[in-house]
Design an enzyme around this catalytic site. Structure first.
Site, PDB file in Angstrom:
ATOM      1  N   LYS A 174       2.169  45.214 -35.551  1.00  0.00           N
ATOM      2  CA  LYS A 174       2.064  46.084 -36.727  1.00  0.00           C
ATOM      3  C   LYS A 174       3.462  46.517 -37.188  1.00  0.00           C
ATOM      4  CE  LYS A 174      -2.181  45.329 -35.594  1.00  0.00           C
ATOM      5  NZ  LYS A 174      -2.982  46.219 -34.759  1.00  0.00           N
ATOM      6  N   ARG A 210       7.802  33.389 -17.139  1.00  0.00           N
ATOM      7  CA  ARG A 210       6.705  34.371 -17.051  1.00  0.00           C
ATOM      8  C   ARG A 210       7.160  35.617 -16.310  1.00  0.00           C
ATOM      9  NH1 ARG A 210       3.059  34.020 -13.353  1.00  0.00           N
ATOM     10  NH2 ARG A 210       2.957  31.741 -13.386  1.00  0.00           N
ATOM     11  N   TYR A 226      -9.302  51.617 -31.103  1.00  0.00           N
ATOM     12  CA  TYR A 226      -9.201  50.271 -31.649  1.00  0.00           C
ATOM     13  C   TYR A 226     -10.418  49.469 -31.166  1.00  0.00           C
ATOM     14  CZ  TYR A 226      -7.221  45.747 -32.794  1.00  0.00           C
ATOM     15  OH  TYR A 226      -7.019  44.502 -33.312  1.00  0.00           O
ATOM     16  N   ASP A 247      -1.794  55.020 -27.172  1.00  0.00           N
ATOM     17  CA  ASP A 247      -1.598  53.879 -28.065  1.00  0.00           C
ATOM     18  C   ASP A 247      -0.894  54.429 -29.311  1.00  0.00           C
ATOM     19  OD1 ASP A 247      -1.821  51.935 -30.049  1.00  0.00           O
ATOM     20  OD2 ASP A 247      -3.750  51.193 -29.317  1.00  0.00           O
TER      21      ASP A 247
HETATM   22  C1  LIG Z   1      -3.874  46.000 -33.618  1.00  0.00           C
HETATM   23  C2  LIG Z   1      -4.066  47.082 -32.639  1.00  0.00           C
HETATM   24  C3  LIG Z   1      -4.228  46.817 -31.280  1.00  0.00           C
HETATM   25  C4  LIG Z   1      -4.296  45.413 -30.729  1.00  0.00           C
HETATM   26  O1  LIG Z   1      -3.113  44.715 -30.922  1.00  0.00           O
HETATM   27  P1  LIG Z   1      -3.005  43.108 -31.065  1.00  0.00           P
HETATM   28  O2  LIG Z   1      -1.552  42.911 -31.226  1.00  0.00           O
HETATM   29  O3  LIG Z   1      -3.816  42.714 -32.247  1.00  0.00           O
HETATM   30  O4  LIG Z   1      -3.547  42.530 -29.806  1.00  0.00           O
HETATM   31  C5  LIG Z   1      -4.360  47.885 -30.417  1.00  0.00           C
HETATM   32  N1  LIG Z   1      -4.354  49.156 -30.865  1.00  0.00           N
HETATM   33  C6  LIG Z   1      -4.218  49.448 -32.174  1.00  0.00           C
HETATM   34  C7  LIG Z   1      -4.229  50.872 -32.606  1.00  0.00           C
HETATM   35  C8  LIG Z   1      -4.062  48.431 -33.099  1.00  0.00           C
HETATM   36  O5  LIG Z   1      -3.943  48.721 -34.398  1.00  0.00           O
END
Ligand SMILES: *Cc1c(COP(=O)(O)O)cnc(C)c1O
Length: 395
Positions: A210, A60, A113, A185
């Site tokens: 993603k 961790r 998001y 983000d």
């Molecule tokens: C999918 C997504 C998240 C969250 O990510 P996870 O891996 O599903 O926890 C945050 N911000 C954006 C823009 C996303 O597309």
């Protein structure tokens, strides 16, 4: 600072942070599937815990496979340090909780998001950390909403799912005047298309689920920024809340990253063509794609993004039922949330990714019942269009 041996992006995605010499010559980064590390003596354990001797203690707190990933993403975003998490939301929450305390305020881009919106709502209700939204269209608009207790500015661009753009350099310039950190983000662009730290922002977050993973087989998150800040996250909200990544997931991301530049170019090539076709279709009433010249943020995109990306949103004539019908008529394109995978994915934000957002806020964000989000995959674009077209024709 990390030593950056390979400066060009396409080389860094493959080599940065890993030296085969240290790992018995293994070409592929070894997978250290271990929870803990043995000490040669009680005294060594004492020195490791005291921070007097470098070395791993417990997974961790650090793992060699994860370390390679963290160094690689730091190099790709031009940051001093990277940290990996078990999901994008673990990365978002660890960052926001590290930056704020009760009574603070967060200024956000209007459009976030869905789960980030949910987290902010919880932080407001349970911990009295307020937030509000701004389209951030000018310096003045941002300055008007900054308060003495504003602890950070949190931005998504392109905004999910409306694909509106925010000028990151402009936001960073205003924030500097007030000494407020800017968190971006960067999930929709990946480091290949947009590098917020280069534009003066302070922290970059990715849902690595993603484009970075790119193959739809892992949930993970990454954060990059200054060493001091990330050291503090590592020792507090990462270590003590514990949303860490598994070594195997880090290994999958290292594998995915190697092809990020070529995948992104293909996603963009396909999306540019599909956007043109969608725009011409009589049942499509509006199109939102950063690479489209008539998109409202096109100029901003030209300044800060290498290309328009792989996600297109569009509105169709009709109601919610028509949007659902379109999805149901597709033959091989997949109805699924998420994005950035080899497969083309299509979803209905109002009832799926943004269903948690109250209707009023949702409509304010521009997420209507007729809005559809398309993550254009890596398939032949003729096939992607043929499937979309036959479904659109049936409306
Ligand atoms: C999918 C997504 C998240 C969250 O990510 P996870 O891996 O599903 O926890 C945050 N911000 C954006 C823009 C996303 O597309």
């Amino acid at each position: 600072m990390l030593t950056r041996k390979h400066n060009r992006f396409e080389t860094s995605v493959i080599h940065e942070g890993y030296d085969a010499k240290d790992m018995l010559g293994s070409l592929s980064t070894p997978l250290f599937q271990t929870s803990t590390y043995t000490f040669t003596s009680a005294e060594q354990g004492e020195r490791r815990f005291a921070g007097e001797e470098d070395g791993y203690i417990y997974s961790r707190l650090g793992n060699p496979t994860v370390t390679v990933l963290e160094e690689r993403i730091a190099a790709l975003e031009n940051g001093e340090r990277g940290l990996a998490f078990g999901s994008g939301m673990a990365a978002v929450s660890a960052t926001l909780i590290a930056l704020t305390k009760s009574g603070d305020h967060i200024l956000c881009s209007s459009g976030l998001y869905g789960c980030t919106f949910g987290l902010l709502t919880m932080m407001k209700e349970k911990y009295h950390i307020d937030h509000n939204f701004s389209a951030m269209e000018s310096k003045e608009a941002i300055k008007k909403l900054i308060r003495p207790e504003t602890a950070c500015i949190y931005v998504e661009t392109p905004i999910n799912p409306t694909m509106k753009l925010i000028d990151l350099k402009m936001v960073a310039d205003v924030a500097k005047e007030y000494d407020i950190p800017v968190v971006v983000d960067n999930t929709f662009s990946s480091p290949y298309l947009q590098q917020p730290l280069e534009l003066g922002c302070d922290v970059v977050i990715h849902s690595a689920t993603k484009y970075i993973g790119g193959h739809g087989d892992v949930i993970a998150g990454l954060v990059v920024g200054k060493k001091d800040f990330l050291d503090s996250v590592a020792m507090t909200t990462q270590k003590d809340i514990g949303g860490i990544i598994s070594p195997f997931d880090a290994w999958l991301l290292l594998r995915g990253l190697k092809t990020l530049p070529i995948r992104m170019d293909r996603h963009c090539d396909n999306a540019e063509q599909i956007a043109k076709k969608l725009k011409e279709h009589p049942n499509v009433t509006s199109l939102f794609y950063p690479g489209d010249e008539t998109n409202s943020g096109y100029e901003i995109g030209q300044k800060q993004m290498k290309r328009g990306g792989g996600v297109i949103s569009f509105e169709i004539a009709g109601k919610k039922e028509d949007a659902q019908k379109l999805l149901n008529k597709l033959s091989f394109l997949k109805i699924a949330v998420s994005l950035g995978d080899a497969e083309t994915l299509i979803e209905h934000p109002a009832t799926m990714t943004h269903a948690v957002v109250p209707e009023e806020s949702r409509l304010e964000m521009g997420i209507t019942d007729q809005l559809i989000r398309l993550s254009v995959g890596l398939e032949a674009r003729e096939d992607i269009w043929a499937d979309l077209k036959q479904a659109l024709d049936q409306l």
